[in-house]
Design a protein around this motif. Structure first.
Motif, short mmCIF file in Angstrom:
data_model
loop_
_atom_site.label_atom_id
_atom_site.label_comp_id
_atom_site.label_asym_id
_atom_site.label_seq_id
_atom_site.Cartn_x
_atom_site.Cartn_y
_atom_site.Cartn_z
N LEU A 116 -60.16 -17.04 13.29
CA LEU A 116 -59.03 -17.95 13.13
C LEU A 116 -57.69 -17.22 13.26
O LEU A 116 -56.69 -17.80 13.70
CB LEU A 116 -59.09 -18.66 11.77
N LEU A 117 -57.67 -15.95 12.88
CA LEU A 117 -56.43 -15.17 12.97
C LEU A 117 -55.98 -15.01 14.41
O LEU A 117 -54.79 -15.14 14.72
CB LEU A 117 -56.61 -13.80 12.31
N THR A 118 -56.93 -14.71 15.31
CA THR A 118 -56.55 -14.55 16.71
C THR A 118 -56.13 -15.88 17.32
O THR A 118 -55.22 -15.93 18.13
CB THR A 118 -57.69 -13.93 17.54
N ALA A 119 -56.79 -16.97 16.89
CA ALA A 119 -56.41 -18.29 17.40
C ALA A 119 -55.00 -18.66 16.94
O ALA A 119 -54.20 -19.19 17.73
CB ALA A 119 -57.42 -19.35 16.93
N LEU A 120 -54.68 -18.38 15.69
CA LEU A 120 -53.32 -18.64 15.18
C LEU A 120 -52.29 -17.83 15.95
O LEU A 120 -51.26 -18.36 16.38
CB LEU A 120 -53.23 -18.31 13.69
N ALA A 121 -52.58 -16.55 16.16
CA ALA A 121 -51.65 -15.70 16.91
C ALA A 121 -51.46 -16.22 18.32
O ALA A 121 -50.34 -16.27 18.84
CB ALA A 121 -52.16 -14.26 16.93
N SER A 122 -52.55 -16.64 18.95
CA SER A 122 -52.46 -17.17 20.31
C SER A 122 -51.67 -18.47 20.36
O SER A 122 -50.84 -18.68 21.25
CB SER A 122 -53.86 -17.39 20.88
N PHE A 123 -51.92 -19.36 19.40
CA PHE A 123 -51.22 -20.64 19.33
C PHE A 123 -49.71 -20.42 19.24
O PHE A 123 -48.93 -21.01 19.98
CB PHE A 123 -51.73 -21.43 18.11
N LEU A 124 -49.30 -19.53 18.33
CA LEU A 124 -47.88 -19.24 18.17
C LEU A 124 -47.30 -18.54 19.40
O LEU A 124 -46.15 -18.76 19.76
CB LEU A 124 -47.64 -18.41 16.91
N SER A 125 -48.12 -17.70 20.05
CA SER A 125 -47.65 -17.02 21.26
C SER A 125 -47.41 -18.00 22.40
O SER A 125 -46.49 -17.80 23.19
CB SER A 125 -48.67 -15.96 21.70
N LEU A 140 -41.05 -15.68 16.13
CA LEU A 140 -42.47 -16.01 16.00
C LEU A 140 -43.36 -14.78 15.99
O LEU A 140 -44.51 -14.85 15.59
CB LEU A 140 -42.88 -16.98 17.11
N CYS A 141 -42.81 -13.67 16.44
CA CYS A 141 -43.59 -12.43 16.44
C CYS A 141 -43.99 -12.01 15.03
O CYS A 141 -45.04 -11.38 14.84
CB CYS A 141 -42.82 -11.31 17.13
N VAL A 142 -43.21 -12.36 14.03
CA VAL A 142 -43.52 -11.93 12.66
C VAL A 142 -44.88 -12.49 12.21
O VAL A 142 -45.76 -11.71 11.83
CB VAL A 142 -42.37 -12.28 11.69
N PRO A 143 -45.13 -13.81 12.27
CA PRO A 143 -46.46 -14.28 11.87
C PRO A 143 -47.55 -13.89 12.88
O PRO A 143 -48.71 -13.69 12.49
CB PRO A 143 -46.30 -15.81 11.78
N ILE A 144 -47.19 -13.74 14.15
CA ILE A 144 -48.18 -13.32 15.16
C ILE A 144 -48.65 -11.91 14.84
O ILE A 144 -49.86 -11.63 14.78
CB ILE A 144 -47.58 -13.39 16.58
N ALA A 145 -47.71 -10.99 14.63
CA ALA A 145 -48.06 -9.60 14.35
C ALA A 145 -48.84 -9.48 13.04
O ALA A 145 -49.78 -8.69 12.94
CB ALA A 145 -46.80 -8.73 14.31
N THR A 146 -48.48 -10.28 12.06
CA THR A 146 -49.17 -10.24 10.77
C THR A 146 -50.62 -10.69 10.93
O THR A 146 -51.55 -10.03 10.42
CB THR A 146 -48.45 -11.11 9.73
#
Length: 184
Positions: A116-125, A140-146
């Motif tokens: 789910l973490l990679t999906a969230l990062a991808s969604f925000l990207s 948006l990089c802040v929650p993506i990087a986290t």
């Protein structure tokens, strides 16, 4: 180290795979440091595309399939965004398609909650790079990087952990350089 069950290799060959994946990780770190220092949206996207290609190879060699799938999708996304007008109809359709793919990637590559973490990062990207607005990409990089930092911790991608740490710092530097209101 790379899980042996992924490739069925042992000994020296596993070490070679690990070293090569680490070298791709180092190249990805360099790209991701440079991404958020770009002021021009097209340059930002080009550097991001290059980084996504090397990260895809890094994760694939580690056997971290959710990470490999997400960075493969990111490569396709960046190529698409380079070719279409992101503000036009084709760009809006592309953004919608990549948002669906980002969500679907967690299902297709499901291992555990870390998928789910990679999906969230991808969604925000998708939102970040689809809009083509560098200040938004940096925010948006802040929650993506986290999200990716936590994923990398569980995937044992040490280069990924270093990358997300540097990406976070680079993003803050980029925000300070480009996005802060200058005192008159």
């Amino acid at each position: 180290m790379i899980p042996e069950e992924i490739y069925g290799l042992t000994g020296a060959w596993m070490w070679v795979l690990y070293v090569v994946s680490t070298l791709f990780g180092v190249a990805g770190i360099v790209c991701n440091i440079l991404v958020y220092q770009q002021k021009d949206a097209n340059k930002l996207l080009t550097v991001k595309l290059t980084g996504d290609i090397v990260w895809c190879l890094h994760y694939a060699l580690l056997g971290a399939l959710s990470g490999a799938a997400i960075t493969f999708l990111a490569t396709c996304r960046e190529l698409t965004f380079r070719l279409v007008d992101r503000q036009g109809r084709a760009g809006k359709i592309a953004i919608g398609v990549f948002l669906v793919l980002a969500c679907g990637s967690a299902w297709v590559t499901w291992k555990d909650w870390t998928s789910l973490l990679t999906a969230l990062a991808s969604f925000l990207s998708v939102i970040s790079f689809g809009k083509g607005i560098p200040p938004l990409s940096r925010k948006l990089c802040v929650p993506i990087a986290t999200s990716m930092w936590v994923y990398n911790l569980f995937a044992r991608s040490w280069m990924g952990l270093v990358n997300e740490s540097f990406t976070f710092i680079s993003t803050l530097v980029g925000m300070w350089r480009h996005d802060r209101k200058k005192a008159s």
